[in-house]
Structures are given as structure tokens and as C-alpha cells.
Design an enzyme around this catalytic site. Sequence first.
Site, PDB file in Angstrom:
ATOM      1  CE1 TYR A   1     -12.220  -4.040  -4.030  1.00 21.32           C
ATOM      2  CE2 TYR A   1     -12.078  -5.449  -5.961  1.00 21.32           C
ATOM      3  CZ  TYR A   1     -11.654  -4.344  -5.250  1.00 21.32           C
ATOM      4  OH  TYR A   1     -10.654  -3.558  -5.760  1.00 21.32           O
TER       5      TYR A   1
ATOM      6  CE  LYS B   1      -9.298  -6.992  -4.435  1.00 23.97           C
ATOM      7  NZ  LYS B   1      -8.702  -5.928  -5.235  1.00 23.97           N
TER       8      LYS B   1
ATOM      9  CD  GLU C   1      -1.983  -0.054  -3.649  1.00 28.52           C
ATOM     10  OE1 GLU C   1      -1.880  -1.256  -3.972  1.00 28.52           O
ATOM     11  OE2 GLU C   1      -2.708   0.336  -2.722  1.00 28.52           O
TER      12      GLU C   1
ATOM     13  CG  LEU D   1      -4.900  -4.880  -1.965  1.00 26.08           C
ATOM     14  CD1 LEU D   1      -5.908  -4.908  -0.825  1.00 26.08           C
ATOM     15  CD2 LEU D   1      -5.591  -5.145  -3.286  1.00 26.08           C
TER      16      LEU D   1
HETATM   17  N1  PLP Z   1      -3.513  -2.514  -5.556  1.00 29.00           N
HETATM   18  C1  PLP Z   1      -4.787  -2.136  -5.722  1.00 29.00           C
HETATM   19  C2  PLP Z   1      -5.214  -0.802  -5.230  1.00 29.00           C
HETATM   20  C3  PLP Z   1      -5.703  -2.992  -6.362  1.00 29.00           C
HETATM   21  O1  PLP Z   1      -6.980  -2.601  -6.521  1.00 29.00           O
HETATM   22  C4  PLP Z   1      -5.259  -4.241  -6.836  1.00 29.00           C
HETATM   23  C5  PLP Z   1      -6.170  -5.149  -7.531  1.00 29.00           C
HETATM   24  O2  PLP Z   1      -7.288  -4.841  -7.816  1.00 29.00           O
HETATM   25  C6  PLP Z   1      -3.917  -4.588  -6.655  1.00 29.00           C
HETATM   26  C7  PLP Z   1      -3.075  -3.704  -5.994  1.00 29.00           C
HETATM   27  C8  PLP Z   1      -3.384  -5.900  -7.134  1.00 29.00           C
HETATM   28  O3  PLP Z   1      -3.867  -6.937  -6.316  1.00 29.00           O
HETATM   29  P1  PLP Z   1      -4.063  -8.403  -6.884  1.00 29.00           P
HETATM   30  O4  PLP Z   1      -2.723  -8.863  -7.347  1.00 29.00           O
HETATM   31  O5  PLP Z   1      -4.538  -9.179  -5.702  1.00 29.00           O
HETATM   32  O6  PLP Z   1      -5.061  -8.321  -7.986  1.00 29.00           O
END
Ligand code: PLP
Length: 287
Positions: free
Chosen positions: A33, A147, A180, A205
Site C-alpha cells: 500500500y 510497505k 522506527e 521503511l
Molecule cells: N515507517 C513506517 C513503519 C510507516 O508505516 C510509515 C508510514 O506509514 C513511515 C515509516 C513513514 O513513511 P512516509 O513518510 O512515507 O509516510
Amino acid sequence: MSRIAYVNGRYLPLRRASVHIEDRGYQFADAVYEVIAVRGGALIDEEPHLKRLHRSLGELRMAAPMGDGALKLVMREVLRRNGIATGSLYLQVSRGSAPRDFPFPARAKPGLVMTARRGSGPSAKLIEEGVGVITIPDIRWGRPDIKSVALLPNALGKQQAKEAGAFEAWQVDRDGNVTEGTSSNAWIVTASGELVTRQADRSILNGVTRIGLLGLLAREGLKLVERPFSVAEAKAAREAFLTSTTNFVLPVVSIDGTPVGNGYPGSVVRRLRQVYEAFVAEQGEAE
Ligand code: PLP
């Protein structure tokens, strides 16, 4: 306004929008997603989001449901039908529906679902005062860089944070280093003024907000180091913050109840939030 979803070729009111019970996203979390912020009617950082979507699909050997041109048209149509200029778009691709069996089905057609919602991100109070995080063990599978919709550990972590009165949970690897948040990337500014965030390897991610912010740092003259940092180092940091599509750049002012710095958002995070907001506003104005 009633919310309209896109489901496998059709635009439907949410209450009538459904997928097959043998969709592999539902059965095996065999789906990926993206969440894309919408400001001024524009899809913010659309290209990096599509790039990451293709990476996720490629890593899982999953086919794209349609070409990028068609995908972009559908995304815009979902926003238009929901009348959304400020909010976010959710897009999910599954390997498709097939009789339940672990190996990939020979002939399943990829499933595509999109929804959109209104919302302008965190409240002014959260931005002004910052948020608290707790730390929890990172119990996720070995590929959180993909993701995928396999978000049960993330949901459990966020619930734990909520029950502790915190905004987010920072996940911690076996070496005691922060990977994270459950839905955000983690950053600190060390006592010596170094900006630190974990390197984007297979352990996190690679957030699109993270990537966007990294691109803006040079102009700010900040020294960035991409490396792991421990919970102890984070607690002793001068500043801390998180980044995500829905929160942009948000100050973290306590970790497990320990105040970060003086317990108020610091000058670096306040500046970076401004810089990032301007970067987003430019894209919204260009639409
Ligand atoms: N890390 C995780 C586990 C996430 O689920 C997300 C966003 O949903 C992020 C980091 C941040 O990613 P982004 O800046 O692309 O929203």
C-alpha cells in the site's frame, strides 16, 4: 458527502465497497500500500510514492494492477469524487483473489483499492507542544522496508502507545537501537548538534517524508548522519522528532516519560517543520 471508494474498476459508496473473501490481502497480508498526502488538491510527492510502490511490488514479485498513467487518473478521480483538496489518499494493491493456498496463484488478477479522507494532519497544539513516544521491542518480520499491509505488530505497538498516553511507539532492535515508529521514521539531534536518522536498509521503511526532508537539509546547513542510535542516546538527545506522510515533521518531547532536552520542541525541529511545510505548499500551489 458520502465517501466513494475505488474497488477493482468501480467507484462505489464505502458501504457497498468490498473485496472477495479469498483476496490474498485479506488471507495472507499479500498486499502492499501507499498513503499519499493531498494539499491544495495535489498529491504530494506522487512520484516518490509510485516509485516506492513499484519497489514493494517488485520485491514481492507482484504485478501492477495498471500502468502509472491510468493509476494517476484513478487517484485523481477518487479525490474528485470525494471532493478532497486537503487530506490523504490510500491505495492498496493485492496479489488478487484465488482459492486459499500459500504459493502464488497462476492466474489471479492484481486487486486495486483506493479510498480518500479529509484531514489536515496533527493539531496546532501537537505541533506546538510536541508528542511523547514509548519504546517497544521491534517484533516485525525481516522486511519492514517493503510497505506491506502486514501491520499487526504496528497496530499492537500503536495500541500500547495509546494506552500509555503516548502518540507513537519507537521500535527497538536486538542491539538496543531504535529502528522506527509504528507509522513514522525516527530522528534525533544529538547533544553535539548532529542530526541523526537510521540508514534506510532492510530494517526500516524508507519514508517518503524522510526522503523529502533529506533533500531539504543541505540548504539548512545541517550535518546529517544516517546511522543507528540507541534508546539511551535518544533520551540524552537535544531534540527528537518523527516524520510521516500524515504528520509531516512532528516534535517528540518525551521518550518513555523522560523529557527530551528541556521537554519542549527545539529550534531544529521547528525550523524543519517550516521548511517541510513550505516544500509541500509549493507542490500544492503548482497544481
Ligand atoms: N515507517 C513506517 C513503519 C510507516 O508505516 C510509515 C508510514 O506509514 C513511515 C515509516 C513513514 O513513511 P512516509 O513518510 O512515507 O509516510
